[in-house]
Write a protein that holds these residues in place. Structure first.
Motif, PDB file in Angstrom:
ATOM      1  N   ARG A  81       0.807  -1.225   0.000  1.00 26.43           N
ATOM      2  CA  ARG A  81       0.000   0.000   0.000  1.00 26.43           C
ATOM      3  C   ARG A  81       0.843   1.279   0.000  1.00 26.43           C
ATOM      4  N   ALA A  82       1.773   1.410   0.925  1.00 22.15           N
ATOM      5  CA  ALA A  82       2.558   2.650   1.032  1.00 22.15           C
ATOM      6  C   ALA A  82       3.345   2.917  -0.252  1.00 22.15           C
ATOM      7  N   ASP A  83       3.939   1.880  -0.826  1.00 19.26           N
ATOM      8  CA  ASP A  83       4.720   2.055  -2.058  1.00 19.26           C
ATOM      9  C   ASP A  83       3.823   2.421  -3.238  1.00 19.26           C
ATOM     10  N   VAL A  84       2.666   1.789  -3.333  1.00 19.92           N
ATOM     11  CA  VAL A  84       1.760   2.063  -4.447  1.00 19.92           C
ATOM     12  C   VAL A  84       1.191   3.486  -4.340  1.00 19.92           C
ATOM     13  N   VAL A  85       0.799   3.894  -3.152  1.00 23.42           N
ATOM     14  CA  VAL A  85       0.273   5.254  -2.975  1.00 23.42           C
ATOM     15  C   VAL A  85       1.370   6.283  -3.253  1.00 23.42           C
ATOM     16  N   ALA A  86       2.590   6.010  -2.828  1.00 26.88           N
ATOM     17  CA  ALA A  86       3.703   6.921  -3.130  1.00 26.88           C
ATOM     18  C   ALA A  86       3.929   7.017  -4.639  1.00 26.88           C
ATOM     19  N   ALA A  87       3.848   5.902  -5.346  1.00 26.59           N
ATOM     20  CA  ALA A  87       4.011   5.908  -6.803  1.00 26.59           C
ATOM     21  C   ALA A  87       2.884   6.690  -7.475  1.00 26.59           C
ATOM     22  N   LEU A  88       1.659   6.511  -6.977  1.00 26.85           N
ATOM     23  CA  LEU A  88       0.519   7.265  -7.505  1.00 26.85           C
ATOM     24  C   LEU A  88       0.749   8.760  -7.345  1.00 26.85           C
ATOM     25  N   ARG A  89       1.116   9.172  -6.149  1.00 27.81           N
ATOM     26  CA  ARG A  89       1.316  10.611  -5.892  1.00 27.81           C
ATOM     27  C   ARG A  89       2.459  11.186  -6.734  1.00 27.81           C
ATOM     28  N   ALA A  90       3.525  10.412  -6.913  1.00 29.81           N
ATOM     29  CA  ALA A  90       4.674  10.900  -7.686  1.00 29.81           C
ATOM     30  C   ALA A  90       4.352  11.034  -9.174  1.00 29.81           C
ATOM     31  N   ALA A  91       3.519  10.128  -9.701  1.00 29.89           N
ATOM     32  CA  ALA A  91       3.243  10.117 -11.145  1.00 29.89           C
ATOM     33  C   ALA A  91       2.042  10.971 -11.538  1.00 29.89           C
ATOM     34  N   HIS A  92       1.167  11.248 -10.597  1.00 34.50           N
ATOM     35  CA  HIS A  92      -0.077  11.952 -10.912  1.00 34.50           C
ATOM     36  C   HIS A  92       0.200  13.428 -11.155  1.00 34.50           C
ATOM     37  N   PRO A  93      -0.439  14.015 -12.171  1.00 28.24           N
ATOM     38  CA  PRO A  93      -0.160  15.425 -12.474  1.00 28.24           C
ATOM     39  C   PRO A  93      -0.793  16.422 -11.507  1.00 28.24           C
ATOM     40  N   TYR A  94      -1.815  16.011 -10.755  1.00 32.39           N
ATOM     41  CA  TYR A  94      -2.498  16.950  -9.867  1.00 32.39           C
ATOM     42  C   TYR A  94      -1.709  17.181  -8.586  1.00 32.39           C
ATOM     43  N   GLU A  95      -1.803  18.389  -8.074  1.00 31.52           N
ATOM     44  CA  GLU A  95      -1.186  18.747  -6.790  1.00 31.52           C
ATOM     45  C   GLU A  95      -1.757  17.875  -5.667  1.00 31.52           C
ATOM     46  N   GLU A  96      -3.063  17.619  -5.705  1.00 30.90           N
ATOM     47  CA  GLU A  96      -3.761  16.794  -4.711  1.00 30.90           C
ATOM     48  C   GLU A  96      -4.603  15.757  -5.441  1.00 30.90           C
ATOM     49  N   PRO A  97      -4.017  14.608  -5.814  1.00 33.92           N
ATOM     50  CA  PRO A  97      -4.830  13.615  -6.525  1.00 33.92           C
ATOM     51  C   PRO A  97      -5.927  13.037  -5.633  1.00 33.92           C
ATOM     52  N   ALA A  98      -7.088  12.827  -6.230  1.00 32.55           N
ATOM     53  CA  ALA A  98      -8.198  12.207  -5.499  1.00 32.55           C
ATOM     54  C   ALA A  98      -8.075  10.692  -5.628  1.00 32.55           C
ATOM     55  N   PHE A  99      -8.076  10.005  -4.478  1.00 37.64           N
ATOM     56  CA  PHE A  99      -8.001   8.543  -4.491  1.00 37.64           C
ATOM     57  C   PHE A  99      -8.533   8.024  -3.177  1.00 37.64           C
ATOM     58  N   HIS A 100      -8.848   6.744  -3.153  1.00 39.42           N
ATOM     59  CA  HIS A 100      -9.150   6.073  -1.891  1.00 39.42           C
ATOM     60  C   HIS A 100      -8.682   4.632  -1.962  1.00 39.42           C
ATOM     61  N   VAL A 101      -8.389   4.101  -0.794  1.00 37.00           N
ATOM     62  CA  VAL A 101      -7.933   2.724  -0.645  1.00 37.00           C
ATOM     63  C   VAL A 101      -8.944   2.008   0.239  1.00 37.00           C
ATOM     64  N   VAL A 102      -9.413   0.850  -0.226  1.00 37.40           N
ATOM     65  CA  VAL A 102     -10.404   0.071   0.502  1.00 37.40           C
ATOM     66  C   VAL A 102      -9.794  -1.300   0.830  1.00 37.40           C
ATOM     67  N   GLU A 103      -9.860  -1.687   2.095  1.00 35.97           N
ATOM     68  CA  GLU A 103      -9.409  -3.019   2.472  1.00 35.97           C
ATOM     69  C   GLU A 103     -10.508  -4.022   2.132  1.00 35.97           C
ATOM     70  N   THR A 104     -10.124  -5.091   1.457  1.00 35.92           N
ATOM     71  CA  THR A 104     -11.112  -6.111   1.088  1.00 35.92           C
ATOM     72  C   THR A 104     -11.271  -7.112   2.222  1.00 35.92           C
ATOM     73  N   ALA A 105     -12.442  -7.732   2.263  1.00 34.29           N
ATOM     74  CA  ALA A 105     -12.713  -8.775   3.252  1.00 34.29           C
ATOM     75  C   ALA A 105     -12.040 -10.062   2.801  1.00 34.29           C
ATOM     76  N   ASP A 106     -11.734 -10.923   3.736  1.00 29.60           N
ATOM     77  CA  ASP A 106     -11.177 -12.237   3.423  1.00 29.60           C
ATOM     78  C   ASP A 106     -12.315 -13.105   2.883  1.00 29.60           C
ATOM     79  N   PRO A 107     -12.251 -13.480   1.594  1.00 28.24           N
ATOM     80  CA  PRO A 107     -13.359 -14.245   1.016  1.00 28.24           C
ATOM     81  C   PRO A 107     -13.460 -15.660   1.579  1.00 28.24           C
ATOM     82  N   ASP A 108     -12.412 -16.131   2.244  1.00 27.18           N
ATOM     83  CA  ASP A 108     -12.427 -17.489   2.800  1.00 27.18           C
ATOM     84  C   ASP A 108     -12.794 -17.533   4.284  1.00 27.18           C
ATOM     85  N   ALA A 109     -13.031 -16.347   4.875  1.00 26.63           N
ATOM     86  CA  ALA A 109     -13.377 -16.319   6.306  1.00 26.63           C
ATOM     87  C   ALA A 109     -14.741 -16.982   6.518  1.00 26.63           C
ATOM     88  N   ARG A 110     -14.845 -17.703   7.604  1.00 26.92           N
ATOM     89  CA  ARG A 110     -16.110 -18.403   7.888  1.00 26.92           C
ATOM     90  C   ARG A 110     -16.843 -17.722   8.998  1.00 26.92           C
TER      91      ARG A 110
END
Length: 110
Positions: A81-110
């Motif tokens: 997550r931290a590396d991907v968000v840093a890459a997004l911010r570095a490559a994005h042309p906007y001063e404040e890029p709009a984004f969100h990160v959502v944690e997925t549920a474990d599909p195998d949880a019972r």
């Protein structure tokens, strides 16, 4: 056991989407099983009004900007997550890029 996943959603001006995708893919996002560079991209119109203190890439302070943008959705291993968000911010042309990160549920949880 599979790694926990996050979903990254970001918005990019159409002409910059491929460059931003290349950066987040290089950081490890977009891998699904034996597939790489996976993303879902939809076209829409973004809007924003830069306020005092902003240094907008597109538009002018105080004026409403309407921009053709892509909404991009992709998965990533949570530990990247931290590396991907840093890459997004570095490559994005906007001063404040709009984004969100959502944690997925474990599909195998019972």
């Amino acid at each position: 056991m599979t790694q926990p996943l996050d979903v990254l959603v970001f918005y990019s001006p159409v002409e910059s989407t491929e460059d931003v995708l290349a950066a987040v893919f290089a950081a490890g996002a977009g891998a699904v099983g034996d597939y790489r560079d996976c993303a879902f991209v939809t076209r829409g119109r973004g809007r924003f009004r830069p306020t005092a203190g902003a240094n907008p890439t597109i538009g002018s302070v105080g004026e409403l900007a309407l921009v053709a943008e892509d909404r991009v959705e992709l998965v990533l291993d949570r530990h990247l997550r931290a590396d991907v968000v840093a890459a997004l911010r570095a490559a994005h042309p906007y001063e404040e890029p709009a984004f969100h990160v959502v944690e997925t549920a474990d599909p195998d949880a019972r």
